[in-house]
Design an enzyme around this catalytic site. Structure first.
Site, PDB file in Angstrom:
ATOM      1  N   SER A 326       0.831  -1.203   0.000  1.00 32.23           N
ATOM      2  CA  SER A 326       0.000   0.000   0.000  1.00 32.23           C
ATOM      3  C   SER A 326       0.865   1.251   0.000  1.00 32.23           C
ATOM      4  CB  SER A 326      -0.914  -0.023   1.230  1.00 32.23           C
ATOM      5  OG  SER A 326      -1.806   1.062   1.194  1.00 32.23           O
ATOM      6  N   LEU A 329       2.408   1.777  -3.426  1.00 34.53           N
ATOM      7  CA  LEU A 329       1.427   2.325  -4.371  1.00 34.53           C
ATOM      8  C   LEU A 329       1.244   3.822  -4.163  1.00 34.53           C
ATOM      9  CD1 LEU A 329      -1.351  -0.412  -4.393  1.00 34.53           C
ATOM     10  CD2 LEU A 329       0.021   0.336  -6.336  1.00 34.53           C
ATOM     11  N   HIS A 330       1.399   4.267  -2.912  1.00 35.58           N
ATOM     12  CA  HIS A 330       1.217   5.684  -2.617  1.00 35.58           C
ATOM     13  C   HIS A 330       2.454   6.506  -2.936  1.00 35.58           C
ATOM     14  CE1 HIS A 330      -2.247   4.180  -0.395  1.00 35.58           C
ATOM     15  NE2 HIS A 330      -2.688   5.416  -0.347  1.00 35.58           N
ATOM     16  N   GLY A 331       3.495   5.876  -3.439  1.00 40.54           N
ATOM     17  CA  GLY A 331       4.702   6.623  -3.736  1.00 40.54           C
ATOM     18  C   GLY A 331       5.645   6.629  -2.553  1.00 40.54           C
TER      19      GLY A 331
ATOM     20  N   SER B 217      -6.087   9.147  -2.089  1.00 39.88           N
ATOM     21  CA  SER B 217      -5.133   8.965  -0.990  1.00 39.88           C
ATOM     22  C   SER B 217      -4.190  10.143  -0.835  1.00 39.88           C
ATOM     23  CB  SER B 217      -4.337   7.671  -1.187  1.00 39.88           C
ATOM     24  OG  SER B 217      -5.176   6.568  -1.018  1.00 39.88           O
TER      25      SER B 217
END
Lengths: 442, 358
Positions: A326, A329-331, B217
Site C-alpha cells: 500500500s 502504491l502511494h509513492g 489517498s
C-alpha cells in the site's frame, strides 16, 4: 456579544468559504462529469464494442489532459509498458508477479529520478489506479478468471475508462467488460449519480470550512495547552478524512455516471458502488474496521492480490507486506510510509489482542462485529460494551494521531517525526503497551 | 521672596517639559512589552494606569479591551524583530534601561530609524490582531470576506483567508491615533502616519497562498486555496529593505494643504509603501545616554570584511578595534540516533574575536 460574534462568523463563513469552495469544487470537475455522461449515452447507441472501447479511451485521454496536461505522458507510458509485458508474457503463467515487479521498478524510477516531486505527487493517484488495474488483470489471467489477453483496444479501454481514470476507484477487468454491455438508463442510476455528487460536495465543504474551525467556533471547547494540541490534531485529521471522502464520493459519481459500479442478481440491477464508509471511520469499532472502510475497492484489491498471496508466509508477515504494498502504491513518501507501517502494527496488535480476549472471556469483543449466530456466551453485557467502547476510543485517538500531520504539501521526514514528538509518540507507546499486555495473557 | 518665586517658576517649567515630552512620543505604547505578564492590560481602571498610552489609546483600551492582549504581543514582536533586523548595524535597536520610551529619543527626531520602527509597529499590531482573529481568541472578527474571485494564478479563493482587514483597521485606529491628535499640518505626524501605512502595506503586498490537496489517498488532482499572512520575519525583512531605500523629505505647502515631498527635487515622490524621514541620523558611534544611544564600544564586529555593515571599520567608526583569542565549545560529529534524536560531541576550538575598542 458572544452570540453575535458567532453569527457574524458563520455569516462570513458562508460567503467567504462555503460558496467559493462549492464553486471551485464543481468548476474543476464539471467537465469530467460531462464526459462520463456523454460516454454512457454513446454506449447506449448500439455501437460495436470496438468503438465503445475507443470512445472511453478518447474520453479518458481528454480528462487526463484536463487534470495533468502534458504530464499525462507518464500515465500513458506506464500503461503501454504494462501492455507490452502482458503481451510478451502471454504464454507464461507468472504474469502477475512479473508485472508487479516491473511496475514497482517504474514507480521507483519515476519517484527517484524522472521528475520533480510536485508533479509526480499530483499524478500518483492516477498512477496508482493504473498500476492496480494492470496487476489485477495479470493475476486474473494467471488464474484463468480472465481467459485470454485482451486486445489492445480492450486493455486501453479498461485502463483509461473515463469513470475511474482520475479519481479511481480500481475496478476489475470483468467489471469493466460488464459495464461495456451498457445497462439501461434508469431513475435509480441517475439518483445514485446525483446523490454521490451531492455527498462529495458536502464532504469537501466539511473538509475545507468546518474541520479547520471545529474548535472553538463550532464546538465551544478551548482547552489548555496540552488539550489544544490534541484538538488541533483532531481538526487536521478530520479535514484529511473528509478530503478523502470527497474524492471517494466523486469516484462513485464518475464511475456510476459512466455506467459501471453496479451489482446484478438475476434480473435485479443495483447501482450500489461504495468506496468509503465515513461513519465506520469517524465512529470506529476498531482500527481494522477503519482500514477496510477507508477505501473498499483498494481494500479488496490488497486482500485479493497481496494479502492472500502472502499468507503462506504467516499472517504477521502478510499484514506487513500488505501495508508495504500500500505504501509503495502511494509513492515513496516517508510520511505515508511511516503512517501506513504504524497503522499495520496497530491493526495487527489490536486484532490479535481482541482475538485473545474474545477466547478468554468468551465474549463478542473481536475486531469485527460478530454475526448474530456466533457461539460466544457473552454478547450484550455491560462490560462487553465497555471493552468495545474502550477500543473505539483508542481507535479515535490513533486516528487523531496518525492524521494530525497531513498537510497540503508532503512533509519531509523530520516534519512527521516532529509532529509525533509533539504528541509524545502516544499511539506508538499505547500500541507497545497493548502488545506487552497481549504477551502477558498468552 | 526671591527664593519662593524661583522655586515656583522652576516647578512650572519642569511640568511643562514633561507634558510635552510625554505627548510627543508616539511609540510609547511599545512599553507594554515591559509590563509583567500578570499586569492586566484591559479594564477601565488598569487602562488608565498604562503610562505609555496616549489619551486616545486609553479610550481604545477601555472600549475594546479584548484586543489589548494582542497589542501587548505586538510590542514584544516589534522589539524582537527590530533587534534581529538591525543586529549588524551600529544602532541595533538597543532599548533604554527603563521608562516608557523604549528605544530612546532617537524615535523622536524624525530619523530613518524612527521611520522603520513606526512601520514595524503598525505592522505588528495588524499581524497580532489578525492572528488573534484566526485563532478565535478575539470575538467580533472571523473570515475575511473580501478575498474572493479568481486569483491571477488561476484558482478560486476559498477557505477562511486571514482577516487582515480587521487587523489593519484596528492598527489604523490604535497606532495612528497619537499622530492625528497632534494635527496633520506639521511634518512629524505626517511622516509617522505615512510610515505606519507603509508598514501595513508590507503585509498586504506579501500575503502568501496556502492550498489543500484533494485526490486519491492525498494526491493532488484538485486543490482549494486561500491566503495567509506572511511570517512576521518576512515583514521585518521587507521593511528593512524599505529602510535601506528610504527617502528624505521635507514639509512643503501644496495649495492649501501640506505634503511631504523629497528634499532633493531630482528624487521622485515616495510611493505609499516607501519609508520617509525628515532628519538625517546621528552616527550612533559614541555613548549618548541622554538620547538613548549606547554607542558601539565593546561590540563584536566582522574582522574579515570591510564592506559589510558589521565590518570592523564601519561598525567601530574607524580603526578603533582589536582582535582577541577565545576558546569556544562547539558541537561536532553530530549523528542521528534511532529513534529519534541527534547526538553531538563537544569540541573545543580557538577562534579570533574582533571587538570595538572602548
Amino acid at each position: 456579544m458572544g452570540s453575535l460574534s458567532r453569527q457574524a462568523f458563520f455569516q462570513e463563513l458562508g460567503s467567504g468559504c462555503l460558496l467559493p469552495t462549492v464553486q471551485q469544487g464543481l468548476e474543476q470537475v464539471w467537465q469530467l462529469l460531462l464526459i462520463c455522461l456523454v460516454c454512457r449515452l454513446s454506449w447506449r447507441l448500439g455501437l460495436p464494442n470496438f468503438l465503445k472501447h475507443l470512445s472511453t479511451v478518447v474520453g479518458g485521454f481528454y480528462t487526463l489532459y484536463l487534470f495533468f496536461e502534458l504530464h499525462m505522458v507518464w500515465v500513458v507510458l506506464l500503461s503501454l509498458l504494462c501492455y507490452l509485458i502482458l503481451f510478451l508474457c502471454r504464454h507464461s503463467s507468472s504474469r502477475g508477479p512479473f508485472l508487479s515487479i516491473t511496475i514497482l521498478i517504474y514507480l521507483l524510477l519515476g519517484e527517484l529520478h524522472m521528475m520533480d516531486t510536485t508533479t509526480w505527487h499530483k499524478m500518483r493517484g492516477s498512477q496508482m489506479v493504473v498500476a492496480m488495474k494492470a496487476v489485477s488483470l495479470a493475476f486474473d489471467l494467471d488464474k484463468g478468471i480472465v481467459d485470454k489477453v485482451p486486445s489492445p483496444v480492450e486493455f486501453m479501454g479498461y485502463i483509461y475508462f473515463v469513470g475511474t481514470v482520475i479519481f479511481g476507484p480500481w475496478i476489475s477487468f470483468n467489471s469493466y467488460m460488464d459495464a461495456v454491455e451498457s445497462r439501461k438508463l434508469s431513475v435509480s442510476w441517475f439518483m445514485k449519480s446525483v446523490i454521490s455528487c451531492v455527498k462529495s460536495q458536502l464532504c469537501l465543504l466539511i473538509s475545507n470550512c468546518v474541520a479547520p474551525y471545529l474548535f472553538p467556533y463550532f464546538i465551544p471547547v478551548f482547552g489548555n495547552k496540552l488539550l489544544r494540541k490534541w484538538l488541533q490534531a483532531y481538526e487536521n485529521s478530520l479535514s484529511f478524512h473528509f478530503s478523502n471522502y470527497f474524492v471517494s464520493f466523486l469516484g462513485e459519481t464518475t464511475t456510476t455516471l459512466a455506467g459501471a459500479g453496479f451489482t446484478e442478481e438475476k434480473d435485479n440491477l443495483k447501482w450500489d458502488m461504495t468506496i468509503a464508509k465515513p461513519l465506520y471511520v469517524e465512529f470506529p469499532r476498531s482500527m481494522v474496521e477503519v482500514v477496510t472502510s477507508w477505501n473498499l475497492p483498494m481494500s479488496r484489491w490488497l486482500n485479493t492480490y497481496v494479502f492472500r498471496k502472502a499468507l503462506r508466509y504467516g499472517s504477521f508477515t502478510a499484514i506487513i507486506m500488505t501495508y508495504t504494498a500500500s505504501a509503495l502504491l502511494h509513492g515513496l513518501s516517508f510520511h505515508i510510509g511511516a503512517v501506513l507501517l504504524t497503522l499495520g502494527f496497530i491493526t495487527y496488535i489490536e486484532h490479535v489482542l481482541r482475538k485473545r480476549l474474545s477466547a478468554i472471556l468468551n465474549a463478542c469483543v473481536l475486531s469485527k462485529r460478530c454475526p448474530s449466530d456466533c457461539k460466544h456466551r457473552h454478547k450484550k453485557e455491560l462490560w462487553v460494551y465497555l471493552i468495545n467502547g474502550t477500543f473505539s476510543m483508542l481507535a479515535l485517538l490513533h486516528l487523531t494521531y496518525l492524521g494530525s500531520d497531513f498537510r497540503p504539501q508532503d512533509g519531509v521526514a523530520s516534519h512527521t517525526i516532529q509532529k509525533w514528538t509533539q504528541l509524545s509518540w502516544t499511539s506508538h507507546w499505547l500500541t507497545f503497551a497493548l502488545w506487552v499486555f497481549y504477551r502477558l495473557i498468552l | 521672596m526671591p527664593t519662593v518665586s524661583s522655586v515656583t517658576l522652576t516647578g512650572r517649567l519642569l511640568l511643562l517639559l514633561l507634558w510635552a515630552a510625554h505627548l510627543a512620543m508616539a511609540t510609547n505604547w511599545l512599553s507594554l512589552a515591559r509590563l509583567s505578564r500578570s499586569r492586566p492590560v484591559s479594564g477601565a481602571e488598569p487602562c488608565g494606569r498604562l503610562r505609555g498610552l496616549s489619551p486616545g489609546q486609553v479610550g481604545v483600551c477601555r472600549a475594546r479591551g479584548e484586543v489589548m492582549e494582542s497589542v501587548r504581543k505586538a510590542s514584544e514582536m516589534v522589539i524582537e524583530e527590530c533587534q534581529h533586523q538591525f543586529r549588524n548595524r551600529r544602532w541595533n535597536c538597543s532599548t533604554t534601561p527603563r521608562g516608557i520610551n523604549v528605544f530612546g529619543r532617537v524615535m523622536n527626531q524624525g530619523t530613518r530609524e524612527a521611520a522603520f520602527v513606526h512601520a514595524l509597529s503598525s505592522a505588528a499590531v495588524a499581524v497580532a490582531v489578525t492572528r488573534g482573529c484566526s485563532r478565535g481568541e478575539l470575538e467580533r472578527c472571523g473570515c475575511d470576506r473580501k478575498v474572493r474571485g479568481v486569483s491571477p494564478e488561476g484558482f478560486q479563493w476559498s477557505g477562511c483567508s486571514d482577516n487582515l482587514s480587521y487587523g489593519v483597521a484596528f492598527s489604523q485606529t490604535f497606532v495612528d491615533e497619537p499622530e492625528r491628535a497632534k494635527g496633520m499640518s506639521s511634518g512629524r505626524p505626517l511622516m509617522n502616519i505615512h510610515n505606519n501605512e507603509a508598514g501595513r502595506k508590507a503585509i498586504l503586498h506579501n500575503m502568501q497562498v496556502e492550498c489543500k490537496c484533494h485526490g486519491v489517498s492525498g494526491s493532488c488532482e484538485l486543490r482549494t486555496c486561500w491566503k495567509v499572512m506572511p511570517p512576521f520575519r518576512r515583514v521585518g525583512a521587507v521593511l528593512k529593505e524599505r529602510f535601506d531605500g528610504a527617502t528624505e523629505v521635507r514639509l512643503t505647502r501644496v495649495g492649501s494643504r501640506t505634503a511631504l515631498l523629497p528634499r532633493d527635487p531630482q528624487v521622485k515622490p515616495p510611493a505609499t509603501r516607501d519609508l520617509v524621514y525628515l532628519a538625517p541620523s546621528p552616527d550612533f558611534c559614541r555613548l549618548d545616554p541622554d538620547n538613548g544611544i549606547p554607542g558601539t564600544a565593546g561590540r563584536r564586529c566582522n574582522g574579515t570584511s570591510r564592506l559589510a555593515p558589521d565590518g570592523c571599520e564601519l561598525l567601530c567608526c574607524g580603526p578603533g578595534f582589536r582582535a582577541g583569542r577565545a576558546e569556544v565549545v562547539q558541537r561536532c560529529s553530530c549523528k542521528f540516533s534511532w529513534c529519534c534524536s541527534v547526538r553531538c560531541q563537544q569540541c573545543k576550538n580557538t577562534v579570533l574575536i574582533h571587538t570595538c575598542r572602548e
